[in-house]
Write a protein that holds these residues in place. Structure first.
Motif, mmCIF file in Angstrom:
data_model
loop_
_atom_site.group_PDB
_atom_site.id
_atom_site.type_symbol
_atom_site.label_atom_id
_atom_site.label_comp_id
_atom_site.label_asym_id
_atom_site.label_seq_id
_atom_site.Cartn_x
_atom_site.Cartn_y
_atom_site.Cartn_z
ATOM 1 N N GLY A 66 44.957 45.406 26.841
ATOM 2 C CA GLY A 66 46.093 46.422 27.487
ATOM 3 C C GLY A 66 44.545 46.543 28.971
ATOM 4 N N GLY A 67 43.478 45.823 28.636
ATOM 5 C CA GLY A 67 42.284 45.580 29.499
ATOM 6 C C GLY A 67 43.013 45.304 30.665
ATOM 7 N N LEU A 68 42.295 46.031 32.128
ATOM 8 C CA LEU A 68 41.842 45.237 33.254
ATOM 9 C C LEU A 68 41.082 44.782 33.975
ATOM 10 C CD1 LEU A 68 44.630 48.437 34.915
ATOM 11 C CD2 LEU A 68 45.463 45.792 34.261
ATOM 12 N N ALA A 69 40.959 44.131 34.755
ATOM 13 C CA ALA A 69 39.759 44.003 35.828
ATOM 14 C C ALA A 69 39.888 43.593 37.171
ATOM 15 C CB ALA A 69 39.340 42.520 34.531
ATOM 16 N N GLN A 70 38.649 43.855 37.599
ATOM 17 C CA GLN A 70 38.914 43.604 38.789
ATOM 18 C C GLN A 70 37.741 42.315 39.156
ATOM 19 O OE1 GLN A 70 38.332 46.896 42.196
ATOM 20 N NE2 GLN A 70 37.988 45.030 43.496
ATOM 21 N N TRP A 71 37.943 41.186 39.878
ATOM 22 C CA TRP A 71 36.992 40.634 39.854
ATOM 23 C C TRP A 71 36.843 39.778 40.992
ATOM 24 C CZ3 TRP A 71 34.493 38.207 35.576
ATOM 25 C CH2 TRP A 71 34.854 38.353 34.503
ATOM 26 N N ASP A 72 35.288 39.732 41.075
ATOM 27 C CA ASP A 72 35.056 38.890 42.863
ATOM 28 C C ASP A 72 34.546 37.495 42.553
ATOM 29 O OD1 ASP A 72 33.766 38.232 44.983
ATOM 30 O OD2 ASP A 72 33.812 40.055 45.477
ATOM 31 N N LEU A 73 35.452 36.585 42.452
ATOM 32 C CA LEU A 73 34.587 35.126 43.350
ATOM 33 C C LEU A 73 33.137 35.352 43.789
ATOM 34 C CD1 LEU A 73 38.125 32.865 43.841
ATOM 35 C CD2 LEU A 73 36.789 33.944 41.514
ATOM 36 N N ARG A 74 32.876 35.670 44.495
ATOM 37 C CA ARG A 74 31.337 35.154 44.792
ATOM 38 C C ARG A 74 30.755 35.796 43.325
ATOM 39 N NH1 ARG A 74 32.666 38.520 50.188
ATOM 40 N NH2 ARG A 74 33.872 40.247 48.257
ATOM 41 N N LYS A 75 30.562 36.274 42.667
ATOM 42 C CA LYS A 75 30.446 37.680 41.212
ATOM 43 C C LYS A 75 30.906 37.166 40.211
ATOM 44 C CE LYS A 75 28.722 40.948 45.197
ATOM 45 N NZ LYS A 75 29.014 42.556 45.070
ATOM 46 N N PRO A 76 30.461 36.281 39.448
ATOM 47 C CA PRO A 76 31.419 35.784 38.737
ATOM 48 C C PRO A 76 30.913 36.490 37.545
ATOM 49 C CG PRO A 76 30.661 33.395 39.304
ATOM 50 C CD PRO A 76 30.350 34.759 40.045
#
Length: 391
Positions: A294-304
């Protein structure tokens, strides 16, 4: 800190009650946890508790939290199957919808909708992915039967079948005009195919665990100088293309289609399967992942190293599917929940305070697609769900 989205379920025909005044009240169930549901009874004419915000959109406040409910914009009643499993839309010269079902059948409709092509028993089992070629005259299908097939929508023929995966196909994406495409599978591989020859040009997998199943993937396309001059044998336009892959371990990997290298690995932040990925096509750095717990995550490839933002939707219930549309994140959760969350990509945040719930009549949404010529989506799933929403 991981934020929490509180899930609501509303009586599916509540809007009819509001319009006609028939029936004294309807219910809203607030899921406070997996084991505790709080029920509210709303009187049809109680404007202080329940308000019509705009066409097909209603709002309320419960226990100090705001919720919105979006009813169907259109219901494609003539598009019938017991369980739709995937959809793709082509909106070039004319709007076409390609839908696959749990029995291995493919049906293509126009915008009226009128059936344009019916391919029965296209696969031996469930269709897991459908993609139009840019022409709109050909479609690519993948299935739990481990095969990929190309179908002509002119005559329904199958000019080519692609074999090589050793477990179910989970996703596909087109490269450019479709002379190449990529498929993913629970066997842990991503395969780059050449359409004309039917050959697998290259097989990718996670370096640290080659059998780590791939549940989902997304294509990143970037402009590259002299891109047309860069080529490999049987490859067309792979320069500047990367694939994000979500694995059963929860790890997310990044692969360069041209150099054939795994360039990045993001950690299993929730320590469970990464089920689905989506991204804003105009933002090559950020993307969104949904997990089994049930988790959601917003990722940024510049800050992995870690996600920009995280949230739970009823912790413990799987996220089935994510879809980005018009600065909103559409989410299918569990067996009967679909919702939209607003996003702030500049700040890297997912807004959980005022979710919009899609009234899907207790159906599980298998997939979303963009509704042509609007900012909304089409949702397909079980119980024959095939409806558009504009929130």
């Amino acid at each position: 800190m991981v934020k929490t989205v509180t899930v609501c379920h509303i009586q599916p025909d509540f809007a009819e009650y509001l319009d006609t005044g028939v029936g004294e009240e309807f219910y809203i169930n607030l899921d406070e946890s997996l084991n505790h549901i709080k029920e509210y009874r709303v009187k049809c004419r109680d404007d202080s508790l329940f308000q019509e915000l705009s066409r097909n959109l209603y709002g309320t406040e419960l226990d100090g939290k705001k919720f919105r409910f979006c009813t169907k914009e259109s219901d494609y009643a003539d598009i019938v199957s017991d369980r739709w499993t995937c959809i793709d839309v082509n909106d070039q010269s004319a709007t076409l919808y390609a839908l696959g079902d749990a029995e291995g059948n493919i049906r293509v409709f126009n915008s009226i909708p009128t059936l344009q092509q019916e391919i029965l028993s296209a696969h031996l089992d469930e269709i897991t992915t459908l993609r139009f070629f840019p022409s709109g005259q050909v479609v690519l299908s993948g299935s739990t039967d481990m095969r990929l097939k190309i179908w002509s929508l002119v005559d329904g023929t199958n000019p080519r079948t692609f074999e090589g995966h050793k477990a179910q196909i989970t996703d596909t994406c087109m490269i450019g005009r479709g002379r190449n495409f990529v498929s993913s599978s629970l066997d842990g591989t991503l395969k780059l195919w050449e359409t004309g020859s039917g050959l697998a040009v290259h097989t990718f997998h996670r370096k640290e665990n080659s059998s780590d199943g791939v549940n989902t993937m997304n294509l990143i396309s970037e402009n590259t100088k002299d891109q047309d001059a860069l080529s490999h044998n049987l490859e067309f336009g792979t320069a500047g293309k990367r694939i994000i892959a979500g694995h059963e371990s929860g790890v997310i990997t990044l692969h360069d289609l041209f150099t054939k290298k795994q360039t990045l690995q993001l950690p299993s932040t929730f320590m469970c399967s990464c089920n689905t990925l989506t991204r804003n096509p105009s933002n090559n750095d950020q993307f969104y992942a949904g997990y089994q717990n049930g988790g959601l995550a917003q990722w940024d490839l510049r800050k992995p190293e870690q996600p920009l933002d995280q949230a739970y939707i009823n912790e413990g219930i799987p996220i089935n599917r994510l879809y980005y549309r018009s600065n909103g994140l559409y989410v299918s959760s569990g067996v009967d929940t679909a919702l939209k969350l607003d996003l702030d990509e500049k700040k890297g945040t997912i807004h959980c305070e005022n979710p919009t719930f899609l009234v899907v009549n207790d159906s599980q949404v298998a997939q979303f697609a963009a509704a042509p010529r609007s900012g909304g989506v089409i949702a397909v799933g079980n119980w024959g769900l095939c409806s558009s929403y504009n929130c």
